[in-house]
Design a protein around this motif. Sequence first.
Motif, PDB file in Angstrom:
ATOM      1  N   LEU A  49       2.095  13.978   8.328  1.00 56.86           N
ATOM      2  CA  LEU A  49       3.432  13.489   7.989  1.00 56.86           C
ATOM      3  C   LEU A  49       4.066  12.748   9.165  1.00 56.86           C
ATOM      4  O   LEU A  49       4.795  11.759   8.966  1.00 56.86           O
ATOM      5  N   LEU A  50       3.802  13.203  10.368  1.00 56.46           N
ATOM      6  CA  LEU A  50       4.325  12.510  11.548  1.00 56.46           C
ATOM      7  C   LEU A  50       3.731  11.111  11.653  1.00 56.46           C
ATOM      8  O   LEU A  50       4.437  10.134  11.937  1.00 56.46           O
ATOM      9  N   ALA A  51       2.415  11.013  11.405  1.00 51.80           N
ATOM     10  CA  ALA A  51       1.765   9.698  11.434  1.00 51.80           C
ATOM     11  C   ALA A  51       2.278   8.804  10.318  1.00 51.80           C
ATOM     12  O   ALA A  51       2.531   7.613  10.520  1.00 51.80           O
ATOM     13  N   ALA A  52       2.473   9.388   9.130  1.00 56.47           N
ATOM     14  CA  ALA A  52       2.945   8.601   7.994  1.00 56.47           C
ATOM     15  C   ALA A  52       4.359   8.076   8.225  1.00 56.47           C
ATOM     16  O   ALA A  52       4.690   6.953   7.827  1.00 56.47           O
ATOM     17  N   ASP A  59       0.726  -1.334   6.589  1.00 57.06           N
ATOM     18  CA  ASP A  59      -0.385  -0.650   7.253  1.00 57.06           C
ATOM     19  C   ASP A  59      -1.419  -0.136   6.255  1.00 57.06           C
ATOM     20  O   ASP A  59      -2.521   0.261   6.653  1.00 57.06           O
ATOM     21  N   TYR A  60      -1.074  -0.104   4.970  1.00 56.03           N
ATOM     22  CA  TYR A  60      -1.964   0.448   3.952  1.00 56.03           C
ATOM     23  C   TYR A  60      -2.540  -0.638   3.051  1.00 56.03           C
ATOM     24  O   TYR A  60      -2.856  -0.392   1.886  1.00 56.03           O
ATOM     25  N   ASN A  61      -2.690  -1.840   3.604  1.00 56.37           N
ATOM     26  CA  ASN A  61      -3.310  -2.925   2.837  1.00 56.37           C
ATOM     27  C   ASN A  61      -4.760  -2.639   2.511  1.00 56.37           C
ATOM     28  O   ASN A  61      -5.243  -2.947   1.422  1.00 56.37           O
ATOM     29  N   ASP A  62      -5.475  -2.063   3.482  1.00 58.81           N
ATOM     30  CA  ASP A  62      -6.917  -1.845   3.297  1.00 58.81           C
ATOM     31  C   ASP A  62      -7.366  -0.436   3.643  1.00 58.81           C
ATOM     32  O   ASP A  62      -8.553  -0.187   3.844  1.00 58.81           O
ATOM     33  N   VAL A  63      -6.436   0.505   3.738  1.00 55.70           N
ATOM     34  CA  VAL A  63      -6.788   1.907   3.976  1.00 55.70           C
ATOM     35  C   VAL A  63      -6.051   2.775   2.959  1.00 55.70           C
ATOM     36  O   VAL A  63      -4.984   2.389   2.468  1.00 55.70           O
ATOM     37  N   PRO A  64      -6.595   3.940   2.621  1.00 55.32           N
ATOM     38  CA  PRO A  64      -5.945   4.803   1.623  1.00 55.32           C
ATOM     39  C   PRO A  64      -4.716   5.511   2.202  1.00 55.32           C
ATOM     40  O   PRO A  64      -4.558   5.623   3.415  1.00 55.32           O
ATOM     41  N   PHE A  65      -3.870   5.991   1.304  1.00 57.05           N
ATOM     42  CA  PHE A  65      -2.661   6.701   1.733  1.00 57.05           C
ATOM     43  C   PHE A  65      -2.970   8.040   2.396  1.00 57.05           C
ATOM     44  O   PHE A  65      -2.085   8.646   3.000  1.00 57.05           O
ATOM     45  N   THR A  66      -4.193   8.507   2.290  1.00 59.94           N
ATOM     46  CA  THR A  66      -4.564   9.781   2.910  1.00 59.94           C
ATOM     47  C   THR A  66      -4.985   9.628   4.363  1.00 59.94           C
ATOM     48  O   THR A  66      -5.287  10.628   5.017  1.00 59.94           O
ATOM     49  N   ILE A  67      -5.023   8.396   4.871  1.00 64.13           N
ATOM     50  CA  ILE A  67      -5.498   8.181   6.242  1.00 64.13           C
ATOM     51  C   ILE A  67      -4.734   8.999   7.280  1.00 64.13           C
ATOM     52  O   ILE A  67      -5.330   9.461   8.260  1.00 64.13           O
ATOM     53  N   ALA A 127      -8.402  20.455   0.699  1.00 63.68           N
ATOM     54  CA  ALA A 127      -8.132  19.400  -0.273  1.00 63.68           C
ATOM     55  C   ALA A 127      -6.652  19.355  -0.644  1.00 63.68           C
ATOM     56  O   ALA A 127      -6.073  18.261  -0.804  1.00 63.68           O
ATOM     57  N   GLY A 128      -6.029  20.517  -0.751  1.00 65.64           N
ATOM     58  CA  GLY A 128      -4.597  20.556  -1.067  1.00 65.64           C
ATOM     59  C   GLY A 128      -3.742  19.924   0.018  1.00 65.64           C
ATOM     60  O   GLY A 128      -2.782  19.200  -0.267  1.00 65.64           O
ATOM     61  N   SER A 129      -4.082  20.183   1.281  1.00 63.65           N
ATOM     62  CA  SER A 129      -3.312  19.602   2.382  1.00 63.65           C
ATOM     63  C   SER A 129      -3.516  18.089   2.459  1.00 63.65           C
ATOM     64  O   SER A 129      -2.564  17.339   2.713  1.00 63.65           O
ATOM     65  N   ILE A 130      -4.745  17.617   2.217  1.00 60.40           N
ATOM     66  CA  ILE A 130      -4.998  16.174   2.207  1.00 60.40           C
ATOM     67  C   ILE A 130      -4.230  15.509   1.066  1.00 60.40           C
ATOM     68  O   ILE A 130      -3.625  14.442   1.236  1.00 60.40           O
ATOM     69  N   LEU A 131      -4.250  16.152  -0.106  1.00 61.84           N
ATOM     70  CA  LEU A 131      -3.518  15.624  -1.251  1.00 61.84           C
ATOM     71  C   LEU A 131      -2.022  15.550  -0.971  1.00 61.84           C
ATOM     72  O   LEU A 131      -1.367  14.545  -1.289  1.00 61.84           O
ATOM     73  N   LEU A 132      -1.483  16.584  -0.362  1.00 59.75           N
ATOM     74  CA  LEU A 132      -0.056  16.601  -0.049  1.00 59.75           C
ATOM     75  C   LEU A 132       0.321  15.462   0.896  1.00 59.75           C
ATOM     76  O   LEU A 132       1.332  14.767   0.693  1.00 59.75           O
ATOM     77  N   VAL A 133      -0.494  15.267   1.926  1.00 56.67           N
ATOM     78  CA  VAL A 133      -0.236  14.172   2.866  1.00 56.67           C
ATOM     79  C   VAL A 133      -0.333  12.823   2.156  1.00 56.67           C
ATOM     80  O   VAL A 133       0.480  11.923   2.381  1.00 56.67           O
ATOM     81  N   GLY A 134      -1.315  12.674   1.272  1.00 55.68           N
ATOM     82  CA  GLY A 134      -1.470  11.432   0.531  1.00 55.68           C
ATOM     83  C   GLY A 134      -0.281  11.144  -0.359  1.00 55.68           C
ATOM     84  O   GLY A 134       0.208  10.001  -0.414  1.00 55.68           O
ATOM     85  N   LEU A 135       0.192  12.154  -1.068  1.00 60.23           N
ATOM     86  CA  LEU A 135       1.352  11.974  -1.936  1.00 60.23           C
ATOM     87  C   LEU A 135       2.607  11.634  -1.137  1.00 60.23           C
ATOM     88  O   LEU A 135       3.393  10.757  -1.525  1.00 60.23           O
ATOM     89  N   ALA A 136       2.794  12.332  -0.022  1.00 59.53           N
ATOM     90  CA  ALA A 136       3.965  12.072   0.812  1.00 59.53           C
ATOM     91  C   ALA A 136       3.911  10.671   1.420  1.00 59.53           C
ATOM     92  O   ALA A 136       4.918   9.949   1.463  1.00 59.53           O
ATOM     93  N   THR A 137       2.728  10.273   1.883  1.00 57.91           N
ATOM     94  CA  THR A 137       2.566   8.945   2.465  1.00 57.91           C
ATOM     95  C   THR A 137       2.797   7.860   1.420  1.00 57.91           C
ATOM     96  O   THR A 137       3.428   6.831   1.688  1.00 57.91           O
ATOM     97  N   SER A 138       2.305   8.086   0.225  1.00 58.45           N
ATOM     98  CA  SER A 138       2.507   7.134  -0.865  1.00 58.45           C
ATOM     99  C   SER A 138       3.983   6.986  -1.197  1.00 58.45           C
ATOM    100  O   SER A 138       4.472   5.880  -1.451  1.00 58.45           O
ATOM    101  N   ALA A 139       4.705   8.103  -1.196  1.00 50.90           N
ATOM    102  CA  ALA A 139       6.137   8.047  -1.492  1.00 50.90           C
ATOM    103  C   ALA A 139       6.918   7.316  -0.406  1.00 50.90           C
ATOM    104  O   ALA A 139       7.892   6.611  -0.694  1.00 50.90           O
ATOM    105  N   MET A 140       6.486   7.450   0.852  1.00 52.63           N
ATOM    106  CA  MET A 140       7.195   6.822   1.962  1.00 52.63           C
ATOM    107  C   MET A 140       6.824   5.356   2.156  1.00 52.63           C
ATOM    108  O   MET A 140       7.614   4.570   2.672  1.00 52.63           O
ATOM    109  N   ASN A 141       5.608   4.982   1.733  1.00 53.77           N
ATOM    110  CA  ASN A 141       5.121   3.632   2.039  1.00 53.77           C
ATOM    111  C   ASN A 141       4.510   2.962   0.815  1.00 53.77           C
ATOM    112  O   ASN A 141       3.457   2.335   0.890  1.00 53.77           O
ATOM    113  N   SER A 142       5.166   3.077  -0.318  1.00 55.97           N
ATOM    114  CA  SER A 142       4.614   2.505  -1.542  1.00 55.97           C
ATOM    115  C   SER A 142       5.265   1.177  -1.901  1.00 55.97           C
ATOM    116  O   SER A 142       5.382   0.840  -3.070  1.00 55.97           O
ATOM    117  N   GLY A 143       5.700   0.430  -0.902  1.00 53.65           N
ATOM    118  CA  GLY A 143       6.321  -0.866  -1.144  1.00 53.65           C
ATOM    119  C   GLY A 143       5.320  -1.899  -1.608  1.00 53.65           C
ATOM    120  O   GLY A 143       4.113  -1.646  -1.660  1.00 53.65           O
TER     121      GLY A 143
END
Length: 263
Positions: A49-52, A59-67, A127-143
């Motif tokens: 979450l700190l990285a996101a 920054d997510y043009n070519d990498v997944p939101f779980t990075i 897997a749950g922690s990776i999913l949570l980070v992915g969802l949070a990152t998507s919500a913060m950077n889904s422009g």
Amino acid sequence: MNNAYSSPIPVRKTHLGNALASEWTKIKSVRSTVWTLGIFLALVIGIGLLAAANTTSSDYNDVPFTIPAFFGLMLGQICLITLGVLVTSSEYGTGMIRTTFTASPQRHRVLLAKILVFFAVAFVVSAGSILLVGLATSAMNSGPEAGDVPWAGTVLKGGLYVSLLGVLALAVGSMLRHSAGAITAMLGVVLVPAILPAFLLIWESTRTLAEKMSDYNAINSLAMIFGADGVDSAGGTSQLVVLIVVTALAVGGAFALLEKRDV
């Protein structure tokens, strides 16, 4: 006259389900599980979450939101390795393994139950922690500047990879029967292949070995799974297959030694 003794206590044949229940009770009631999984979650989710929060949609043009979860997993995998070792070696250290094998004389059933329970816990948590980070990152950077890189596969493969590392550690702990020795051995498995290639690249004769070690060490394998440094996010499959084979061999060795040794 039949003088055969008949116990007034109902006796029923035990099965794998009983061993699974026993191992689940153990793993959820010891402090090492709470501490190791708590630190794992803090590292993966906290660093993720700190990285996101310090990234933008572009920054997510070519990498997944779980990075962002990848950065926490580089450290968090050590927690699962430690817990995997302790699941088996701690009982040998305290002598409680004698009680376990007395209650369940079929040793292979005990080890199988430990592996299944640990893997289930490790996979759900990772897997749950990776999913949570992915969802949070998507919500913060889904422009509109963000790409549409699939990231469900990184949740599955990332969780599977670190969980298998933990199972490998469990098998090593069963074979060595010593917590410090098994943890040290597993740290060598994770860290040495990541460091040694820098020295092996000096000589031409060891360059091929260095490149293979660089491709298949734990850190670079996770990087390929998550698409770090521009690597295809669908990658990491061959690294995962290699880990599955190595883990299967270690588990086979643990089962073989379990039946040949005294407690």
